[in-house]
Design a protein around this motif. Structure first.
Motif, short mmCIF file in Angstrom:
data_model
loop_
_atom_site.label_atom_id
_atom_site.label_comp_id
_atom_site.label_asym_id
_atom_site.label_seq_id
_atom_site.Cartn_x
_atom_site.Cartn_y
_atom_site.Cartn_z
N HIS A 150 0.81 -1.21 0.00
CA HIS A 150 0.00 0.00 0.00
C HIS A 150 0.85 1.26 0.00
O HIS A 150 2.00 1.27 0.46
N LEU A 151 0.23 2.35 -0.48
CA LEU A 151 0.85 3.66 -0.50
C LEU A 151 0.20 4.55 0.55
O LEU A 151 -1.02 4.54 0.71
N ARG A 152 1.02 5.35 1.24
CA ARG A 152 0.52 6.31 2.23
C ARG A 152 1.08 7.68 1.87
O ARG A 152 2.29 7.86 1.81
N PRO A 153 0.22 8.69 1.64
CA PRO A 153 0.70 10.02 1.25
C PRO A 153 1.62 10.62 2.30
O PRO A 153 1.39 10.49 3.50
N LEU A 154 2.69 11.30 1.81
CA LEU A 154 3.65 11.93 2.71
C LEU A 154 3.75 13.44 2.50
O LEU A 154 3.54 14.21 3.42
N SER A 155 4.11 13.85 1.29
CA SER A 155 4.37 15.27 1.08
C SER A 155 4.18 15.64 -0.38
O SER A 155 4.00 14.78 -1.25
N SER A 156 4.22 16.94 -0.63
CA SER A 156 4.08 17.46 -1.99
C SER A 156 4.94 18.70 -2.13
O SER A 156 5.15 19.43 -1.16
N ALA A 157 5.45 18.93 -3.35
CA ALA A 157 6.26 20.12 -3.61
C ALA A 157 6.02 20.56 -5.04
O ALA A 157 5.75 19.74 -5.93
N PRO A 158 6.12 21.85 -5.31
CA PRO A 158 5.85 22.35 -6.67
C PRO A 158 6.94 21.98 -7.66
O PRO A 158 8.09 21.77 -7.29
N LEU A 159 6.54 21.92 -8.93
CA LEU A 159 7.45 21.77 -10.05
C LEU A 159 7.16 22.88 -11.05
O LEU A 159 6.02 23.35 -11.14
N PRO A 160 8.14 23.30 -11.84
CA PRO A 160 7.92 24.43 -12.75
C PRO A 160 7.16 24.07 -14.02
O PRO A 160 6.65 24.95 -14.70
N ASP A 161 7.07 22.76 -14.34
CA ASP A 161 6.42 22.32 -15.57
C ASP A 161 5.93 20.90 -15.40
O ASP A 161 6.24 20.23 -14.40
N SER A 162 5.20 20.44 -16.40
CA SER A 162 4.85 19.03 -16.49
C SER A 162 6.10 18.22 -16.81
O SER A 162 6.90 18.62 -17.66
N MET A 163 6.28 17.10 -16.13
CA MET A 163 7.48 16.27 -16.32
C MET A 163 7.15 15.02 -17.12
O MET A 163 6.15 14.33 -16.86
N ALA A 164 8.00 14.71 -18.09
CA ALA A 164 7.85 13.48 -18.87
C ALA A 164 8.48 12.29 -18.14
O ALA A 164 8.13 11.14 -18.40
N HIS A 165 9.39 12.59 -17.20
CA HIS A 165 10.15 11.52 -16.54
C HIS A 165 10.72 12.07 -15.24
O HIS A 165 11.12 13.23 -15.16
N ILE A 166 10.73 11.22 -14.20
CA ILE A 166 11.42 11.55 -12.96
C ILE A 166 12.23 10.34 -12.51
O ILE A 166 11.87 9.20 -12.81
N VAL A 167 13.32 10.59 -11.79
CA VAL A 167 14.14 9.50 -11.25
C VAL A 167 14.98 10.06 -10.11
O VAL A 167 15.37 11.24 -10.14
N THR A 168 15.26 9.25 -9.10
CA THR A 168 16.14 9.69 -8.03
C THR A 168 17.59 9.45 -8.42
O THR A 168 17.89 8.64 -9.30
N ASP A 169 18.50 10.15 -7.73
CA ASP A 169 19.90 9.81 -7.87
C ASP A 169 20.15 8.52 -7.11
O ASP A 169 19.24 7.97 -6.48
N ARG A 170 21.37 8.00 -7.17
CA ARG A 170 21.64 6.67 -6.59
C ARG A 170 21.62 6.68 -5.05
O ARG A 170 21.48 5.63 -4.45
N SER A 171 21.71 7.87 -4.45
CA SER A 171 21.68 7.95 -2.99
C SER A 171 20.27 8.18 -2.46
O SER A 171 20.04 8.06 -1.25
N GLY A 172 19.33 8.55 -3.33
CA GLY A 172 17.98 8.84 -2.89
C GLY A 172 17.83 10.21 -2.26
O GLY A 172 16.83 10.49 -1.60
N ARG A 173 18.80 11.10 -2.50
CA ARG A 173 18.75 12.44 -1.90
C ARG A 173 18.35 13.52 -2.89
O ARG A 173 18.15 14.68 -2.51
#
Length: 339
Positions: A76-99
């Motif tokens: 299951h998923l549990r909501p945590l947080s939200s933050a603005p982005l400047p545009d619609s994103m075609a793709h997102i990914v974390t860096d290898r450290s997750g930071r």
């Protein structure tokens, strides 16, 4: 690994929701377990390296990224947080450290870097950088020192140096790898050992083998093949590509023909050899291979369903199995197994 703890996460743009399904790794069955609403059109997904958090970028205004905690027991998923982005994103990914969370904006022609907290929190971008015309996807190298961005409209793969401690990107030398004209570079993936990168070009539906120089952080083209089925007619519209976890087979999706192409991978040279084409859900924008390497799950934007395909471990050929309805206009698929 607990075979009963593999989950499929599907973002559904028009339904403004994420579907959570349980994948039976013994038989390829799918069972819905949760539907979670989001605050806009659900777009690309990303999972943290420690498998504790899931992120979704919203493709409708106000543009934002939302984070969720992943429950290992239930999926299951549990909501945590939200933050603005400047545009619609075609793709997102974390860096290898997750930071850090990278976002590629097709319409905004930019790359964003959003800080991530150890508690799954996400903050507004600390950096917004120009990334050629129609930036489409971001790939981070295994060392976390280099980042690549496909610029579909520029017919190039941009090459960056990444300072993970500072969260900063600077252009590498050279700053871009040109791709053949009108190719439309879209998605990239590293081979498991990190020696090669595979690039899928949207506009001519070709797949390329790129050699990776781990010291310089640069790419060089080695091989290019068509992913189109025999007798194809119409406008090529390639979408996604993924490798099996062992790196022996690579798959690509093409939306006009609604097919998946499978290739065998030479372990030494990385070169590809076509294995077969297989029909799948209508307009397969996204798919994923499960961590066991036995199942491929493809989402149809027009059929509003996902289909499981069994992967033959000897040949790499696909055999269609279970289909399961999800929300409207599924755009992204992630698969996660919990130990």
């Amino acid at each position: 690994m607990n075979q009963d703890a593999t989950y499929v996460y599907v973002s559904n743009a028009e339904s403004r929701a994420i579907s959570v399904l349980r994948l039976g790794t013994a038989d390829g069955s799918l069972a819905p377990v949760q539907t979670v609403g989001v605050d806009g059109q659900a777009g690309p997904l990303a999972i943290s390296p420690d498998r504790r958090f899931l992120y979704v970028a919203l493709r409708s205004e106000p543009y934002a990224v939302q984070s969720f905690a992943l429950d290992a027991a239930s999926g299951h998923l549990r909501p945590l947080s939200s933050a603005p982005l400047p545009d619609s994103m075609a793709h997102i990914v974390t860096d290898r450290s997750g930071r850090a969370l990278f976002g590629a904006s097709y319409h905004g022609h930019k790359l964003t870097v959003s800080p991530l907290g150890g508690d799954g929190s996400v903050r507004a971008p600390a950096a917004v950088l120009p990334a050629g015309r129609h930036a489409h996807a971001t790939l981070v190298d295994p060392s976390n020192r280099y980042v690549f961005v496909s610029a579909l409209g520029s017919d190039a793969v941009l090459q960056w140096r990444f300072d993970a401690a500072a969260g900063q990107l600077t252009p590498n030398e050279p700053a871009a790898l040109p791709v053949h004209p009108q190719a439309g570079p879209r998605h990239l993936v590293f081979s498991p050992h990190g020696r090669f990168v595979y690039l899928l070009n949207e506009l001519d539906a070709t797949v390329e083998l790129l050699a990776f120089d781990a010291e310089r952080g640069t790419l060089a083209s080695v091989q290019r093949l068509s992913t189109l089925p025999e007798g194809f007619s119409g406008k090529p519209w390639a979408a996604d590509l993924h490798l099996t976890p062992d790196g022996r087979f690579l798959y690509t999706s093409e939306r006009t023909s609604s097919t998946l192409a499978g290739f065998s991978v030479d372990a030494q040279t990385g070169r590809l050899t076509l294995v077969s084409h297989a029909p799948t859900e209508q307009q397969p924008r996204a798919f994923q291979v499960d961590p066991s390497g036995r199942w491929l799950v493809a989402a149809g934007q027009v059929s509003h369903a996902v289909r499981v395909h069994a992967i033959d471990r000897a040949s790499g050929r696909l055999t269609a199995s279970t289909s399961c309805p999800v929300g409207q206009n599924p755009l992204w698929v992630e698969i996660l197994s919990f130990p």
